[in-house]
Design a protein around this motif. Sequence first.
Motif, PDB file in Angstrom:
ATOM      1  N   PRO A 193      29.521  42.206  53.989  1.00 44.89           N
ATOM      2  CA  PRO A 193      30.685  41.512  54.546  1.00 44.89           C
ATOM      3  C   PRO A 193      31.542  40.888  53.444  1.00 44.89           C
ATOM      4  O   PRO A 193      31.030  40.424  52.418  1.00 44.89           O
ATOM      5  N   ALA A 194      32.846  40.881  53.655  1.00 43.48           N
ATOM      6  CA  ALA A 194      33.764  40.248  52.701  1.00 43.48           C
ATOM      7  C   ALA A 194      33.571  38.737  52.735  1.00 43.48           C
ATOM      8  O   ALA A 194      33.197  38.166  53.756  1.00 43.48           O
ATOM      9  N   ARG A 195      33.816  38.114  51.593  1.00 41.66           N
ATOM     10  CA  ARG A 195      33.671  36.660  51.485  1.00 41.66           C
ATOM     11  C   ARG A 195      35.030  36.012  51.298  1.00 41.66           C
ATOM     12  O   ARG A 195      35.919  36.583  50.660  1.00 41.66           O
ATOM     13  N   GLN A 196      35.170  34.811  51.835  1.00 43.32           N
ATOM     14  CA  GLN A 196      36.420  34.073  51.642  1.00 43.32           C
ATOM     15  C   GLN A 196      36.582  33.662  50.190  1.00 43.32           C
ATOM     16  O   GLN A 196      37.682  33.696  49.643  1.00 43.32           O
ATOM     17  N   GLN A 197      35.466  33.292  49.551  1.00 48.86           N
ATOM     18  CA  GLN A 197      35.471  32.876  48.156  1.00 48.86           C
ATOM     19  C   GLN A 197      34.689  33.890  47.337  1.00 48.86           C
ATOM     20  O   GLN A 197      33.507  34.133  47.606  1.00 48.86           O
ATOM     21  N   PRO A 198      35.311  34.534  46.345  1.00 48.68           N
ATOM     22  CA  PRO A 198      34.585  35.548  45.563  1.00 48.68           C
ATOM     23  C   PRO A 198      33.432  34.958  44.776  1.00 48.68           C
ATOM     24  O   PRO A 198      33.520  33.854  44.235  1.00 48.68           O
ATOM     25  N   LEU A 199      32.341  35.711  44.734  1.00 47.43           N
ATOM     26  CA  LEU A 199      31.199  35.311  43.918  1.00 47.43           C
ATOM     27  C   LEU A 199      31.506  35.552  42.448  1.00 47.43           C
ATOM     28  O   LEU A 199      32.188  36.513  42.092  1.00 47.43           O
ATOM     29  N   THR A 200      30.971  34.703  41.583  1.00 50.06           N
ATOM     30  CA  THR A 200      31.109  34.897  40.138  1.00 50.06           C
ATOM     31  C   THR A 200      29.756  35.291  39.572  1.00 50.06           C
ATOM     32  O   THR A 200      28.703  34.967  40.130  1.00 50.06           O
ATOM     33  N   TYR A 201      29.801  36.024  38.444  1.00 53.79           N
ATOM     34  CA  TYR A 201      28.540  36.514  37.892  1.00 53.79           C
ATOM     35  C   TYR A 201      28.589  36.538  36.367  1.00 53.79           C
ATOM     36  O   TYR A 201      29.651  36.563  35.747  1.00 53.79           O
ATOM     37  N   PHE A 202      27.378  36.569  35.785  1.00 53.50           N
ATOM     38  CA  PHE A 202      27.185  36.813  34.354  1.00 53.50           C
ATOM     39  C   PHE A 202      26.233  37.988  34.234  1.00 53.50           C
ATOM     40  O   PHE A 202      25.098  37.926  34.707  1.00 53.50           O
ATOM     41  N   HIS A 203      26.710  39.079  33.651  1.00 53.07           N
ATOM     42  CA  HIS A 203      25.903  40.288  33.451  1.00 53.07           C
ATOM     43  C   HIS A 203      25.439  40.293  32.004  1.00 53.07           C
ATOM     44  O   HIS A 203      26.246  40.480  31.088  1.00 53.07           O
ATOM     45  N   ALA A 231      33.213  36.174  32.236  1.00 54.29           N
ATOM     46  CA  ALA A 231      33.720  36.552  30.914  1.00 54.29           C
ATOM     47  C   ALA A 231      35.208  36.876  30.932  1.00 54.29           C
ATOM     48  O   ALA A 231      35.815  37.021  29.867  1.00 54.29           O
ATOM     49  N   ASP A 232      35.814  36.981  32.112  1.00 61.35           N
ATOM     50  CA  ASP A 232      37.244  37.290  32.187  1.00 61.35           C
ATOM     51  C   ASP A 232      38.070  36.242  31.455  1.00 61.35           C
ATOM     52  O   ASP A 232      39.135  36.548  30.913  1.00 61.35           O
ATOM     53  N   ALA A 233      37.571  35.018  31.429  1.00 63.05           N
ATOM     54  CA  ALA A 233      38.315  33.928  30.799  1.00 63.05           C
ATOM     55  C   ALA A 233      38.102  33.866  29.294  1.00 63.05           C
ATOM     56  O   ALA A 233      38.766  33.075  28.605  1.00 63.05           O
ATOM     57  N   ALA A 234      37.216  34.709  28.762  1.00 65.93           N
ATOM     58  CA  ALA A 234      36.901  34.632  27.331  1.00 65.93           C
ATOM     59  C   ALA A 234      37.981  35.264  26.472  1.00 65.93           C
ATOM     60  O   ALA A 234      38.181  34.882  25.316  1.00 65.93           O
ATOM     61  N   GLY A 235      38.676  36.277  27.001  1.00 68.95           N
ATOM     62  CA  GLY A 235      39.739  36.931  26.245  1.00 68.95           C
ATOM     63  C   GLY A 235      39.270  37.645  24.998  1.00 68.95           C
ATOM     64  O   GLY A 235      39.933  37.599  23.968  1.00 68.95           O
ATOM     65  N   GLN A 236      38.130  38.340  25.085  1.00 66.29           N
ATOM     66  CA  GLN A 236      37.560  39.002  23.907  1.00 66.29           C
ATOM     67  C   GLN A 236      37.295  40.484  24.138  1.00 66.29           C
ATOM     68  O   GLN A 236      36.405  41.066  23.543  1.00 66.29           O
ATOM     69  N   GLY A 237      38.051  41.134  25.014  1.00 66.31           N
ATOM     70  CA  GLY A 237      37.806  42.538  25.286  1.00 66.31           C
ATOM     71  C   GLY A 237      36.841  42.714  26.437  1.00 66.31           C
ATOM     72  O   GLY A 237      36.405  41.746  27.072  1.00 66.31           O
ATOM     73  N   ASP A 238      36.486  43.974  26.707  1.00 66.78           N
ATOM     74  CA  ASP A 238      35.661  44.272  27.878  1.00 66.78           C
ATOM     75  C   ASP A 238      34.193  43.922  27.704  1.00 66.78           C
ATOM     76  O   ASP A 238      33.473  43.775  28.694  1.00 66.78           O
ATOM     77  N   TYR A 239      33.721  43.811  26.454  1.00 65.61           N
ATOM     78  CA  TYR A 239      32.304  43.544  26.201  1.00 65.61           C
ATOM     79  C   TYR A 239      32.151  42.377  25.225  1.00 65.61           C
ATOM     80  O   TYR A 239      31.694  42.539  24.092  1.00 65.61           O
ATOM     81  N   PRO A 240      32.529  41.165  25.655  1.00 66.15           N
ATOM     82  CA  PRO A 240      32.498  40.020  24.742  1.00 66.15           C
ATOM     83  C   PRO A 240      31.097  39.430  24.590  1.00 66.15           C
ATOM     84  O   PRO A 240      30.211  39.656  25.421  1.00 66.15           O
ATOM     85  N   GLN A 241      30.946  38.665  23.517  1.00 66.57           N
ATOM     86  CA  GLN A 241      29.737  37.874  23.337  1.00 66.57           C
ATOM     87  C   GLN A 241      30.094  36.424  23.647  1.00 66.57           C
ATOM     88  O   GLN A 241      31.021  35.858  23.060  1.00 66.57           O
ATOM     89  N   LEU A 242      29.379  35.823  24.587  1.00 63.45           N
ATOM     90  CA  LEU A 242      29.657  34.462  25.000  1.00 63.45           C
ATOM     91  C   LEU A 242      28.670  33.498  24.345  1.00 63.45           C
ATOM     92  O   LEU A 242      27.592  33.892  23.904  1.00 63.45           O
ATOM     93  N   ALA A 244      26.177  30.126  24.809  1.00 63.09           N
ATOM     94  CA  ALA A 244      25.382  29.553  25.893  1.00 63.09           C
ATOM     95  C   ALA A 244      26.165  28.458  26.603  1.00 63.09           C
ATOM     96  O   ALA A 244      26.102  28.327  27.833  1.00 63.09           O
ATOM     97  N   GLU A 245      26.921  27.687  25.814  1.00 63.75           N
ATOM     98  CA  GLU A 245      27.705  26.602  26.415  1.00 63.75           C
ATOM     99  C   GLU A 245      28.752  27.151  27.378  1.00 63.75           C
ATOM    100  O   GLU A 245      29.005  26.567  28.438  1.00 63.75           O
ATOM    101  N   PHE A 246      29.367  28.284  27.021  1.00 62.46           N
ATOM    102  CA  PHE A 246      30.381  28.897  27.877  1.00 62.46           C
ATOM    103  C   PHE A 246      29.757  29.312  29.210  1.00 62.46           C
ATOM    104  O   PHE A 246      30.324  29.061  30.276  1.00 62.46           O
ATOM    105  N   VAL A 247      28.589  29.937  29.157  1.00 61.84           N
ATOM    106  CA  VAL A 247      27.937  30.402  30.374  1.00 61.84           C
ATOM    107  C   VAL A 247      27.553  29.231  31.267  1.00 61.84           C
ATOM    108  O   VAL A 247      27.791  29.245  32.483  1.00 61.84           O
TER     109      VAL A 247
END
Length: 319
Positions: A193-203, A231-242, A244-247
Motif C-alpha cells: 500500500p502507498a504511504r502518506q509519508q515516504p519511508l527513508t532508508y540507509f543502504h 544520502a540524497d542530501a549528501a550531494g556526493q554522486g550516486d554512491y557516496p560515503q557518509l 556515522a554522524e550523518f547517518v
Amino acid sequence: MSTRPTRRFRSVLAALTVSTALLAGACSSSTSDAPTTTAASDGSFPVTVVSGPTDSGTDITIESRPQSIVSLSPSATETLWAVGAGDQVKAVDNQSDYPAGIPVTDLSGFQPNVEAILGYAPDLVIASDDMNDLVSGLQKAKVPTLLLPAATSIDDVYAQIERVATATGHEDKGTEVVDAMRSDIDAAVASVPARQQPLTYFHELDSSLYTVTSSSFVGQIYSLFGMKSIADAAGQGDYPQLSAEFVVQANPDLIFLADSQCCGVTAESVAARPGWSGMKAVTGNQIHVLDEDLSSRWGPRVADQVKAVAAIVAQVPAA
C-alpha cells in the motif's frame, strides 16, 4: 572488524561507478524506447546488437550463433543462463557464482587478460566495461565483444536481457524472461500500500558507510515503493560515503545491509555502533540483511530483489 572496503565491495563499486560515468545523463525513461537489436524473430544470424550504453550507437555484428562464449560479468552470466544460452558458455569470470555449476575460471572482468581469454577460443565475449583495452585486443583476433554496463534503470535491465538473448540465438526466451520480470515486479509493487509519508532508508554497501542515493540503480528499486535515501542530501554522486554522524542525524526509518555475507555485519553489530542505538531503524527493529548478489547485480534476478524489498516494506507499521 576492519572498516576498509573489502576486495569484493571495491570490485562491485568499481563496476558501478565506472559504468555510471559512462552512462551519465542517460534518461531512465528512454532506455526502453531506444532500438537495441536487429534480428529475425526466429534467432537467425547474422545479428546486429548494440554494445555499450543503450544509446551509444555502437553496433557489433555476430555472424553466426555463438558456440564458445566467455562471460566476464556476473550479471551477464546470470542472464546467459536465464535466456537458455548456458550450454554455449565455455568460461565465466572469477566473480560469477550463479547459477550453480557454471564454468568458473580465474578470468577477471576488472583486469581482463586478452591472451587468457583467447585461450578459451571464444566466438563471443560479454563484459561490463572495456578495461585494459579488452575490445581492441579482441578485435585483432576477430572476436566480437558485447559490453553491458551497469544498468541505470529496470528498463535498461530488460533491454540488456533482450540483447543477450538476440546475440546468442534465444530471442523468444529473452522476451519470455522480460515479460515474467515485468509481471513479477508489477505485482510486488502493487502488493504494498502507498504511504502518506515516504519511508527513508540507509543502504549500507560496506562498513565504512558507502551507500546509494535514490538516483542510483539500487535506489530506483526502493523508489518503486516511494522510499527515499538519506544520502540524497549528501550531494556526493550516486554512491557516496557518509559519516556515522550523518547517518545518525538523518535517522532513517530502515537500514538495509548489503555487507552481511561478505563482511559479517549484523543488525546487532549495527545497533552497537556508538550513537546508533536510539535511531528509529534500530528501536523499531527495521535493520534488514539483503542478499548481496541480488542487491548489486543487474540481471534477471532484479525481480527477486524487488519482491524482497516489497516483503520488508509491507511489514513496516504505518506512521
